[in-house]
Enzyme design. Structure first.
Site, PDB file in Angstrom:
ATOM      1  CD  GLU A 184      -2.606  -8.110   6.267  1.00 24.65           C
ATOM      2  OE1 GLU A 184      -3.488  -8.303   7.117  1.00 24.65           O
ATOM      3  OE2 GLU A 184      -1.382  -8.551   6.402  1.00 24.65           O
ATOM      4  CG  ASP A 198      -8.377  -2.168  -2.639  1.00 21.67           C
ATOM      5  OD1 ASP A 198      -7.929  -2.463  -1.500  1.00 21.67           O
ATOM      6  OD2 ASP A 198      -9.221  -1.188  -2.919  1.00 21.67           O
ATOM      7  CG  ASN A 236      -2.059  -0.685   1.251  1.00 22.91           C
ATOM      8  OD1 ASN A 236      -2.789  -0.829   0.053  1.00 22.91           O
ATOM      9  ND2 ASN A 236      -2.573  -1.285   2.181  1.00 22.91           N
TER      10      ASN A 236
HETATM   11  P1  GH3 Z   1       3.188  -8.845   8.126  1.00 20.27           P
HETATM   12  O1  GH3 Z   1       4.020  -9.529   7.044  1.00 20.27           O
HETATM   13  O2  GH3 Z   1       3.686  -9.033   9.506  1.00 20.27           O
HETATM   14  O3  GH3 Z   1       1.752  -9.354   8.118  1.00 20.27           O
HETATM   15  O4  GH3 Z   1       3.096  -7.337   7.762  1.00 20.27           O
HETATM   16  P2  GH3 Z   1       1.922  -6.664   7.250  1.00 20.27           P
HETATM   17  O5  GH3 Z   1       2.386  -5.452   6.554  1.00 20.27           O
HETATM   18  O6  GH3 Z   1       1.133  -7.407   6.191  1.00 20.27           O
HETATM   19  O7  GH3 Z   1       0.884  -6.373   8.285  1.00 20.27           O
HETATM   20  P3  GH3 Z   1       0.143  -5.103   8.726  1.00 20.27           P
HETATM   21  O8  GH3 Z   1      -1.001  -5.634   9.733  1.00 20.27           O
HETATM   22  O9  GH3 Z   1       1.110  -4.129   9.417  1.00 20.27           O
HETATM   23  O10 GH3 Z   1      -0.460  -4.546   7.561  1.00 20.27           O
HETATM   24  C1  GH3 Z   1      -1.649  -4.845   7.129  1.00 20.27           C
HETATM   25  C2  GH3 Z   1      -2.087  -3.723   6.135  1.00 20.27           C
HETATM   26  O11 GH3 Z   1      -3.289  -4.058   5.447  1.00 20.27           O
HETATM   27  C3  GH3 Z   1      -2.151  -2.354   6.847  1.00 20.27           C
HETATM   28  C4  GH3 Z   1      -3.489  -1.816   6.031  1.00 20.27           C
HETATM   29  O12 GH3 Z   1      -3.344  -0.560   5.359  1.00 20.27           O
HETATM   30  C5  GH3 Z   1      -3.740  -2.890   4.873  1.00 20.27           C
HETATM   31  N1  GH3 Z   1      -5.197  -3.111   4.678  1.00 20.27           N
HETATM   32  C6  GH3 Z   1      -6.240  -3.570   5.432  1.00 20.27           C
HETATM   33  N2  GH3 Z   1      -7.342  -3.498   4.799  1.00 20.27           N
HETATM   34  C7  GH3 Z   1      -7.297  -3.157   3.554  1.00 20.27           C
HETATM   35  C8  GH3 Z   1      -7.897  -3.150   2.077  1.00 20.27           C
HETATM   36  O13 GH3 Z   1      -8.990  -3.359   2.203  1.00 20.27           O
HETATM   37  N3  GH3 Z   1      -7.308  -2.620   1.069  1.00 20.27           N
HETATM   38  C9  GH3 Z   1      -5.928  -2.303   1.095  1.00 20.27           C
HETATM   39  N4  GH3 Z   1      -5.693  -1.869   0.044  1.00 20.27           N
HETATM   40  N5  GH3 Z   1      -5.111  -2.320   2.085  1.00 20.27           N
HETATM   41  C10 GH3 Z   1      -5.665  -2.853   3.339  1.00 20.27           C
HETATM   42 MG    MG Z   2       0.410  -9.229   6.992  1.00 22.65          MG
HETATM   43 MG    MG Z   3      -2.420  -9.070   9.134  1.00 23.01          MG
END
Ligand code: GH3
Ligand code: MG
Ligand code: MG
Length: 361
Positions: free
Chosen positions: A267, A241, A232
């Protein structure tokens, strides 16, 4: 790639969503159904001085059929056909009751509406129209076929019954389908088309009940994309997305029709695999992990980590399995991501300190 729902359903329930709806509604109508049968028993009981005991017999038979079939709904891999059997048996027994109580002049004709009224809430359109067709055939069979002369002399009750059956079913179907559209959007994740967490616990309770009865194993697979926040941050939310949509499609593709995949949020995806052992669930997870690496979701080198857990029979519980799968996922992240960790292989994986704990905190 586009997200898809289950593709190998049955004729009555083409998708897992149809089945989820049916089981959900089946649980919801348990109390009104008991009230309906109670009202029928009182009504028929109060007519005993005039028509005798016999109308109570089809009702008792239907209750017995229901008592036999009800536990099978939870056990069956195709519960929709068990539910359909309870509906058709009630229609046939009503037909017998009408035929025996005056055919075209039977006061029981009005009762043929009862099985029809619940159809649109449980079945998709094809099930509703099939149920209506069976109702019409039963009504004609128990009036016109058993007493053609009586039918020709006075078809009024039978015609009124037919009109009411068709009118009520058509109205109920159209009212319900608009209600269903709203309910679908409440239990489906709009971005990926996967189920969201709303119906997860209720569906899992059915699966756990089934496992307790059969002793089968249930596997849970918790999947989390690696460093997704960076996607992102670097490529923008829209690209993120696209990654999520492709990830959902990749996961769905690994599964058979009655295995379930939920987007828990962000995610994170939860796969519920009824009947799979830990080793089989681990194979699914390994295939999915490799599929991510090969497919490049959103055209990016995004990988996924997976935690797998399983339990058997009466030990199948949502909270315990979720905690174990979550602990395994946490361990997969800790060991460097893009890998599968199985809870149980490493009995030293601590439950404490997992994502679940952090989330709950
Ligand atoms: P890790 O490897 O430890 O799982 O790190 P990570 O970056 O995947 O985990 P983290 O939980 O820090 O980040 C999850 C991100 O998912 C943060 C948020 O901005 C993004 N996110 C959540 N819902 C959505 C969505 O519907 N669309 C998009 N594009 N991003 C999303
Ligand atoms: Mg993650
Ligand atoms: Mg996560």
């Amino acid at each position: 790639m586009t997200a898809v729902m289950s593709t190998n359903g049955t004729w009555l329930c083409p998708t897992e969503l149809d089945r989820t709806r049916l089981l959900d509604m089946e649980a919801r109508i348990a109390r009104p159904r008991a009230l309906m049968y109670g009202a029928l028993a009182l009504g028929l009981g109060s007519t005993i001085p005039w028509v005798g005991w016999w109308p109570v017999i089809p009702l008792l038979l239907q209750l017995a059929i229901y008592a036999v079939l009800r536990p099978r709904i939870a056990k069956s891999a195709r519960p929709e056909y068990v539910v359909a059997a309870t509906v058709v048996s009630s229609q046939l027994l009503l037909g017998v009751a009408i035929a025996l109580s005056g055919g075209p002049q039977s006061p029981g004709i009005a009762l043929t509406l009862l099985p029809l009224v619940t159809l649109p809430a449980r079945f998709s359109a094809r099930g509703v129209w099939t149920g209506l067709a069976i109702g019409v055939v039963v009504l004609l069979g128990s009036t016109l076929a058993v007493d053609p002369a009586g039918f020709v002399a006075d078809p009024t009750y039978a015609i009124a019954g037919l009109c009411a059956s068709i009118g009520l079913t058509v109205f109920a179907q159209f009212l319900m389908s608009s209600e269903m559209r709203q309910r679908s959007s409440a239990i489906l994740d709009p971005l990926t088309g996967l189920l969201n967490r709303t119906s997860l616990k209720a569906r899992f309770a059915e699966i756990a009940q089934q496992a307790a009865q059969t002793g089968d194993s249930v596997c849970m697979l918790f999947c989390d994309l690696d460093r997704f926040k960076a996607v992102n941050d670097r490529y923008g939310h829209e690209r993120g997305d696209a990654v999520l949509k492709d990830a959902a499609y990749l996961l769905r593709k690994q599964l058979r029709s009655f295995e379930l995949v939920y987007r828990l949020g962000g995610e994170e995806f939860l796969l519920v695999l009824p009947g799979l052992t830990l080793a089989e669930g681990c194979d699914v997870a390994k295939r999915a992990r490799a599929a991510f690496e090969a497919a490049r979701p959103g055209d990016l080198p995004v990988t996924a980590s997976m935690g797998v857990a399983a339990a058997c029979g009466a030990d199948v519980s949502y909270d315990a399995l979720f905690r174990a799968a979550d602990a395994a996922l946490y361990e997969a992240k800790r060991r460097g991501r893009n890998r599968v960790v199985v809870y149980g292989d490493d009995s030293d994986i601590p439950i404490a300190g997992t994502q679940a704990r952090r989330r709950a905190a």
